[in-house]
Design a protein around this motif. Structure first.
Motif, PDB file in Angstrom:
ATOM      1  N   SER A 133      29.262  45.089  36.410  1.00  0.00           N
ATOM      2  CA  SER A 133      30.481  44.475  35.872  1.00  0.00           C
ATOM      3  C   SER A 133      31.107  45.336  34.784  1.00  0.00           C
ATOM      4  O   SER A 133      30.428  46.037  34.047  1.00  0.00           O
ATOM      5  CB  SER A 133      30.182  43.081  35.316  1.00  0.00           C
ATOM      6  OG  SER A 133      29.804  42.208  36.360  1.00  0.00           O
ATOM      7  N   SER A 134      32.423  45.221  34.679  1.00  0.00           N
ATOM      8  CA  SER A 134      33.207  46.036  33.751  1.00  0.00           C
ATOM      9  C   SER A 134      33.166  45.479  32.329  1.00  0.00           C
ATOM     10  O   SER A 134      33.195  44.258  32.125  1.00  0.00           O
ATOM     11  CB  SER A 134      34.661  46.081  34.235  1.00  0.00           C
ATOM     12  OG  SER A 134      35.522  46.523  33.235  1.00  0.00           O
ATOM     13  N   SER A 157      33.254  48.252  39.114  1.00  0.00           N
ATOM     14  CA  SER A 157      32.091  47.809  39.893  1.00  0.00           C
ATOM     15  C   SER A 157      31.823  48.751  41.063  1.00  0.00           C
ATOM     16  O   SER A 157      30.662  49.050  41.382  1.00  0.00           O
ATOM     17  CB  SER A 157      32.316  46.386  40.417  1.00  0.00           C
ATOM     18  OG  SER A 157      32.457  45.473  39.352  1.00  0.00           O
ATOM     19  N   ASN A 173      35.596  45.609  30.485  1.00  0.00           N
ATOM     20  CA  ASN A 173      36.906  44.974  30.381  1.00  0.00           C
ATOM     21  C   ASN A 173      36.798  43.465  30.604  1.00  0.00           C
ATOM     22  O   ASN A 173      37.519  42.681  29.995  1.00  0.00           O
ATOM     23  CB  ASN A 173      37.866  45.599  31.396  1.00  0.00           C
ATOM     24  CG  ASN A 173      39.278  45.105  31.259  1.00  0.00           C
ATOM     25  OD1 ASN A 173      39.883  45.202  30.210  1.00  0.00           O
ATOM     26  ND2 ASN A 173      39.819  44.532  32.338  1.00  0.00           N
ATOM     27  N   LEU A 174      35.871  43.074  31.480  1.00  0.00           N
ATOM     28  CA  LEU A 174      35.639  41.661  31.755  1.00  0.00           C
ATOM     29  C   LEU A 174      34.641  41.052  30.778  1.00  0.00           C
ATOM     30  O   LEU A 174      34.927  40.044  30.127  1.00  0.00           O
ATOM     31  CB  LEU A 174      35.135  41.488  33.192  1.00  0.00           C
ATOM     32  CG  LEU A 174      34.683  40.076  33.580  1.00  0.00           C
ATOM     33  CD1 LEU A 174      35.866  39.104  33.567  1.00  0.00           C
ATOM     34  CD2 LEU A 174      34.024  40.088  34.952  1.00  0.00           C
ATOM     35  N   LEU A 229      35.323  40.525  41.505  1.00  0.00           N
ATOM     36  CA  LEU A 229      34.444  40.331  40.343  1.00  0.00           C
ATOM     37  C   LEU A 229      32.954  40.317  40.695  1.00  0.00           C
ATOM     38  O   LEU A 229      32.112  40.095  39.820  1.00  0.00           O
ATOM     39  CB  LEU A 229      34.774  39.031  39.585  1.00  0.00           C
ATOM     40  CG  LEU A 229      36.167  38.908  38.990  1.00  0.00           C
ATOM     41  CD1 LEU A 229      36.315  37.583  38.257  1.00  0.00           C
ATOM     42  CD2 LEU A 229      36.477  40.071  38.044  1.00  0.00           C
ATOM     43  N   VAL A 270      40.534  39.692  33.109  1.00  0.00           N
ATOM     44  CA  VAL A 270      40.359  39.764  34.562  1.00  0.00           C
ATOM     45  C   VAL A 270      41.493  40.599  35.124  1.00  0.00           C
ATOM     46  O   VAL A 270      42.657  40.222  35.052  1.00  0.00           O
ATOM     47  CB  VAL A 270      40.368  38.358  35.200  1.00  0.00           C
ATOM     48  CG1 VAL A 270      40.219  38.457  36.710  1.00  0.00           C
ATOM     49  CG2 VAL A 270      39.254  37.505  34.621  1.00  0.00           C
ATOM     50  N   ASN A 279      38.521  45.816  37.039  1.00  0.00           N
ATOM     51  CA  ASN A 279      37.141  45.322  37.048  1.00  0.00           C
ATOM     52  C   ASN A 279      36.436  45.678  38.350  1.00  0.00           C
ATOM     53  O   ASN A 279      35.282  46.101  38.353  1.00  0.00           O
ATOM     54  CB  ASN A 279      37.117  43.800  36.841  1.00  0.00           C
ATOM     55  CG  ASN A 279      37.700  43.385  35.506  1.00  0.00           C
ATOM     56  OD1 ASN A 279      37.744  44.169  34.564  1.00  0.00           O
ATOM     57  ND2 ASN A 279      38.172  42.154  35.417  1.00  0.00           N
ATOM     58  N   ASP A 280      37.138  45.500  39.469  1.00  0.00           N
ATOM     59  CA  ASP A 280      36.545  45.827  40.768  1.00  0.00           C
ATOM     60  C   ASP A 280      36.349  47.329  40.940  1.00  0.00           C
ATOM     61  O   ASP A 280      35.367  47.768  41.552  1.00  0.00           O
ATOM     62  CB  ASP A 280      37.430  45.305  41.904  1.00  0.00           C
ATOM     63  CG  ASP A 280      37.310  43.802  42.103  1.00  0.00           C
ATOM     64  OD1 ASP A 280      36.388  43.197  41.526  1.00  0.00           O
ATOM     65  OD2 ASP A 280      38.150  43.236  42.839  1.00  0.00           O
TER      66      ASP A 280
END
Length: 265
Positions: free
Chosen positions: A207-208, A225, A210-211, A154, A217, A221-222
């Motif tokens: 950051s996404s 990023s 989605n988050l 994250l 989470v 998300n990663d």
């Protein structure tokens, strides 16, 4: 070049330069050092409590009534940064050599020797070969984090990736990690008061949606990023999503604007 501050703990076991190499994420002053016995090079990290206390007082965020609460939030984030990083033993994660040492006016810990992070690095030192190698190392770190320990970072951004003198890239910045062994989690990210230190929040620019917008989470998300990081590296430090950490509306507008441009093209 090197001097010794004290006779015990980190400052007693390491010869620490009086000149820092760089300051990371606006809060960690990183000094080159050597172990007194082994002579092995390392980095000593220092977080100055008194400096941040003065800064927050001057900004009107800390006073006598809320001082303990504000300090607790900040120091908890700093300690999470170190303790979470120390949990992961992997060649593509920044290696913690000496854990947190909490003093009255500062916090110290020791890692393997690093010379910069991607945020403070002079981008002219990067070429396609270095970037490709570094991104592969970060991808390997993510693969381990996702598949072996079922955890999402994250917080993948230029200030959380450190560089050794051999131009190896090391993942850090793990103060916001979430374990996903039980599946997708839910998390609401509050905008950050711009007067507070940036390290208290994930970086909205990396950051996404989605988050931030859907509050999910997930491993995606990663990956989002990482995509933002690739854009940053190949566009002279430019941001795919241009916004601050203080407004979700600003983030949403920037994301939607980029989405519309993609479809128009």
């Amino acid at each position: 070049m090197f001097k010794v501050f004290k006779t015990t703990g980190i400052e007693g076991n390491y010869s620490i330069s009086s000149n820092p190499l760089f300051v990371s994420n606006g809060c960690w002053t990183i000094y080159p050092a050597k172990h007194k016995t082994t002579k092995k090079k390392c980095s000593v990290w220092q977080f100055n409590k008194k400096e941040w206390e003065t800064r927050l007082m001057n900004n009107g965020l800390m006073n006598r009534s809320n001082k303990q609460m504000v300090q607790s939030d900040i120091f908890e984030a700093v300690k999470n940064y170190i303790s979470n990083l120390a949990k992961f033993k992997h060649p593509n994660f920044l290696t913690v050599i000496e854990p947190l040492e909490d003093h009255k006016s500062r916090i110290l810990f020791v890692t393997e020797y690093v010379v910069n992070d991607l945020q403070t690095l002079n981008k002219s030192q990067l070429d396609e070969i270095i970037i490709t190698k570094g991104l592969l190392q970060i991808a390997n770190a993510l693969k381990f984090l996702h598949q072996s320990v079922h955890t999402v970072n994250l917080n993948i951004n230029p200030s959380s990736i450190f560089i050794t003198e051999n131009f190896d890239w090391k993942m850090s910045g793990l103060q916001f990690i979430e374990n996903l062994e039980n599946g997708i989690a839910e998390r609401y990210i509050d905008p950050l008061d711009s007067r507070l230190p940036a390290f208290l929040s994930i970086d909205f620019q990396f950051s996404s949606p989605n988050l931030l917008l859907k509050h999910n989470v997930d491993y995606v998300n990663d990956l989002f990023s990482l995509g933002c990081l690739i854009y940053y590296l190949f566009n002279d430090g430019g941001h795919l999503i241009a916004c601050s950490n203080s407004s979700l509306l600003e983030y949403e507008r920037s994301f939607n604007r980029n989405l519309k441009m993609m479809f128009c093209n």
